[in-house]
Design an enzyme around this catalytic site. Structure first.
Site, PDB file in Angstrom:
ATOM      1  N   HIS A  45      23.010 -43.748   3.196  1.00 51.17           N
ATOM      2  CA  HIS A  45      23.235 -44.920   4.094  1.00 51.17           C
ATOM      3  C   HIS A  45      22.997 -46.232   3.325  1.00 51.17           C
ATOM      4  O   HIS A  45      22.711 -47.235   3.914  1.00 51.17           O
ATOM      5  CB  HIS A  45      22.147 -44.734   4.940  1.00 51.17           C
ATOM      6  CG  HIS A  45      22.415 -43.729   6.209  1.00 51.17           C
ATOM      7  ND1 HIS A  45      23.566 -43.581   6.775  1.00 51.17           N
ATOM      8  CD2 HIS A  45      21.528 -42.710   6.974  1.00 51.17           C
ATOM      9  CE1 HIS A  45      23.225 -42.751   7.820  1.00 51.17           C
ATOM     10  NE2 HIS A  45      22.215 -42.176   7.742  1.00 51.17           N
ATOM     11  N   THR A  66      28.793 -41.218  10.881  1.00 51.10           N
ATOM     12  CA  THR A  66      28.492 -40.313   9.618  1.00 51.10           C
ATOM     13  C   THR A  66      28.840 -38.778  10.005  1.00 51.10           C
ATOM     14  O   THR A  66      29.405 -38.251   9.068  1.00 51.10           O
ATOM     15  CB  THR A  66      26.974 -40.463   9.408  1.00 51.10           C
ATOM     16  OG1 THR A  66      26.457 -41.993   9.518  1.00 51.10           O
ATOM     17  CG2 THR A  66      26.508 -40.018   8.102  1.00 51.10           C
TER      18      THR A  66
HETATM   19  P1  A3P Z   1      27.152 -43.016  20.326  1.00 52.96           P
HETATM   20  O1  A3P Z   1      25.805 -43.034  20.350  1.00 52.96           O
HETATM   21  O2  A3P Z   1      27.775 -44.273  20.665  1.00 52.96           O
HETATM   22  O3  A3P Z   1      27.684 -42.028  21.147  1.00 52.96           O
HETATM   23  P2  A3P Z   1      26.076 -40.927  13.051  1.00 52.96           P
HETATM   24  O4  A3P Z   1      26.577 -39.654  12.896  1.00 52.96           O
HETATM   25  O5  A3P Z   1      26.365 -41.939  11.982  1.00 52.96           O
HETATM   26  O6  A3P Z   1      24.594 -40.918  13.556  1.00 52.96           O
HETATM   27  O7  A3P Z   1      26.578 -41.892  14.458  1.00 52.96           O
HETATM   28  C1  A3P Z   1      26.433 -41.028  15.830  1.00 52.96           C
HETATM   29  C2  A3P Z   1      27.607 -41.625  16.470  1.00 52.96           C
HETATM   30  O8  A3P Z   1      28.608 -41.260  16.402  1.00 52.96           O
HETATM   31  C3  A3P Z   1      27.063 -41.312  18.052  1.00 52.96           C
HETATM   32  O9  A3P Z   1      27.729 -42.540  18.873  1.00 52.96           O
HETATM   33  C4  A3P Z   1      27.822 -40.290  18.286  1.00 52.96           C
HETATM   34  O10 A3P Z   1      27.995 -39.781  19.602  1.00 52.96           O
HETATM   35  C5  A3P Z   1      29.172 -40.241  17.700  1.00 52.96           C
HETATM   36  N1  A3P Z   1      29.775 -39.298  17.174  1.00 52.96           N
HETATM   37  C6  A3P Z   1      29.265 -38.278  16.579  1.00 52.96           C
HETATM   38  N2  A3P Z   1      30.361 -37.122  16.436  1.00 52.96           N
HETATM   39  C7  A3P Z   1      31.393 -37.789  16.612  1.00 52.96           C
HETATM   40  C8  A3P Z   1      32.812 -37.315  16.614  1.00 52.96           C
HETATM   41  N3  A3P Z   1      33.229 -36.172  16.020  1.00 52.96           N
HETATM   42  N4  A3P Z   1      33.815 -38.301  17.100  1.00 52.96           N
HETATM   43  C9  A3P Z   1      33.508 -39.613  17.436  1.00 52.96           C
HETATM   44  N5  A3P Z   1      32.177 -39.761  17.689  1.00 52.96           N
HETATM   45  C10 A3P Z   1      31.323 -39.167  17.007  1.00 52.96           C
END
Ligand code: A3P
Length: 327
Positions: A129, A65
Site C-alpha cells: 500500500h 486491491t
Molecule cells: P466498496 O467498499 O465500495 O464495496 P480493497 O480490495 O482495496 O480493500 O478494496 C475494497 C473495495 O473493492 C470494496 O469496495 C470492495 O467491495 C471492492 N471489491 C472487492 N472485490 C471486487 C471485485 N472483484 N470487483 C470490483 N470491486 C471489488
C-alpha cells in the site's frame, strides 16, 4: 504503546499525533502509518531485495486491491492451471492469501528472523500500500514491474469508512454524522492510512508517465467499465500476453468472470474466515460499485474533497474513467 514501538525507528523520523478509529497513527517520513504496521514498513524498506522478474501490485486500501490480486494471480498462473477455471484456487483461498502484502504480512513482525523470499517461484507476486516515493531502493533500481490501481477519492473514503467499522475492536463504536464529518476532514487533509491520498496517486501516476515499462497505472472505474481491455493491458504489461487462440477462446471472459465482484463475494471462502488481521473476509466485498459515495456523503462533505481534487488537477492529473465532480 511501548510494546509496539519499532526498535529501529529514530524518534525524529516519526510523530504520533493522530488516530484512525482505535489506532494511533504515525507520520513516518511523509507516510501515515497505523502504529501496528510501522515496524513492517521499516523492515520492508530496509530488507526487501527485488528481482527483475517481480511483479508488485501497489494500491491504497479500498481501491481494488483484492480484485487486482485475483486478476494478476489468474493471468500469471493461467498456463500452470491449464486455463481450467476449476483449478483456480479462488474457491479455497482468498486473493490475499495468494499474493502477500509486503509491509503488513511478509515483514510485519520480523524482529528476529527475516523471511526467505528467494524460493518463491518466478515471477514473484507481491503487494504494497506504500506510495512510490516510500518504496525500497531495489524496487526502483531493478526492472521489476509495478501495477498500480487507484480509485476516485470519494468512493475510496466511503469504502474505508465502512471497512474500519468492521474491525473487531471497532464493533462497539457507533459512528454518527459528526464522526463521519471528522473522518472526511482527516482524509481530505491527508490523514488516512498510507495517505496522503493525493501524494500516493500522484507518485505512481508520475512514474507511469516517465517510465511506462515500469509502472502500469490503472483506475478501478476503468476496470469496471472495460474489463476486457484492461485485462489485455495487464497481461501485456506483466509479460504474458494472450495468444491468438486465447483471445478467440473463452479465457479472457472466464478470468474476468471468476475475478468479478459477484463471483468472489459468493465463494464460501470469502463468506467466512479472516485473512487480514482483525477483519472478516466478507468485509472485503461490500458493494463494489462506482459512485456509491452519493449514498453517504452530504453535499457539504463532498465539497471538502475539492481541495484534494484541485491539487491533483494542478499536478496535471485527471481520472480517465471518472467524472470528478464532487457536487
Ligand atoms: P466498496 O467498499 O465500495 O464495496 P480493497 O480490495 O482495496 O480493500 O478494496 C475494497 C473495495 O473493492 C470494496 O469496495 C470492495 O467491495 C471492492 N471489491 C472487492 N472485490 C471486487 C471485485 N472483484 N470487483 C470490483 N470491486 C471489488
Amino acid at each position: 504503546m511501548a510494546a509496539l514501538e519499532p526498535k529501529n525507528t529514530k524518534a525524529q523520523d516519526k510523530t504520533e499525533d493522530e488516530t484512525w478509529f482505535v489506532w494511533p497513527m504515525y507520520l513516518y517520513q511523509g507516510l501515515w502509518c497505523l502504529n501496528y504496521i510501522l515496524e513492517g514498513v521499516i523492515a520492508f524498506r530496509t530488507h526487501f531485495q527485488a528481482y527483475d522478474s517481480d511483479i508488485i501490485l501497489a494500491s491504497l486500501p479500498k481501491t481494488g486491491t483484492t480484485w487486482l490480486k485475483s486478476l494478476i494471480f489468474a493471468i500469471v498462473n493461467r498456463k500452470n492451471l491449464s486455463n481450467d477455471l476449476t483449478q483456480y484456487p479462488f474457491h479455497t483461498k482468498n486473493p490475499h492469501e495468494l499474493i502477500s502484502h509486503l509491509e503488513t504480512k511478509v515483514y510485519l513482525k520480523v524482529n528476529e528472523k527475516l523471511p526467505d523470499l528467494s524460493k518463491i517461484p518466478s515471477p514473484r507476486l507481491f503487494a504494497t500500500h506504500m506510495p512510490c516515493y516510500s518504496l525500497p531502493d531495489s524496487i526502483k533500481t531493478t526492472k521489476c514491474r509495478i501495477v498500480c490501481v487507484c480509485r476516485n477519492p470519494l468512493d475510496t473514503f466511503v469504502s474505508i469508512w465502512h471497512f474500519f467499522q468492521e474491525f473487531e475492536a471497532c464493533k462497539g463504536i457507533k459512528p454518527d454524522m459528526e464522526m463521519m464529518e471528522k473522518y472526511v476532514d482527516k482524509f481530505c487533509s491527508g490523514v488516512s492510512p498510507w495517505g496522503p491520498y493525493e501524494n500516493h496517486v500522484l507518485s505512481y501516476w508520475k512514474e507511469s508517465k516517465q517510465n511506462p515499462k515500469k509502472v502500469l497505472f490503472l483506475e478501478y472505474e476503468g476496470l469496471k467499465k472495460e474489463p476486457r481491455d484492461h485485462l489485455k493491458r495487464l497481461v501485456e504489461f506483466v509479460g504474458c500476453p494472450f495468444s491468438e487462440e486465447e483471445e478467440k477462446g473463452k479465457v479472457v471472459d472466464e478470468i474476468t468472470e471468476v475475478c468479478s465482484f459477484k463471483s468472489l463475494k459468493e465463494m464460501e471462502v470469502n463468506k467466512s474466515g479472516k485473512v487480514i488481521f482483525g477483519f472478516e473476509n466478507k468485509a472485503l466485498f461490500r458493494k463494489g460499485e462506482v459512485g456509491d459515495w452519493t449514498n453517504y456523503l452530504t453535499p457539504m462533505m463532498a465539497k471538502q474533497f475539492d481541495q484534494m481534487l484541485e491539487k491533483l488537477k494542478t499536478a496535471g492529473f485527471s481520472f480517465e474513467y471518472y467524472q470528478m465532480n464532487s457536487s
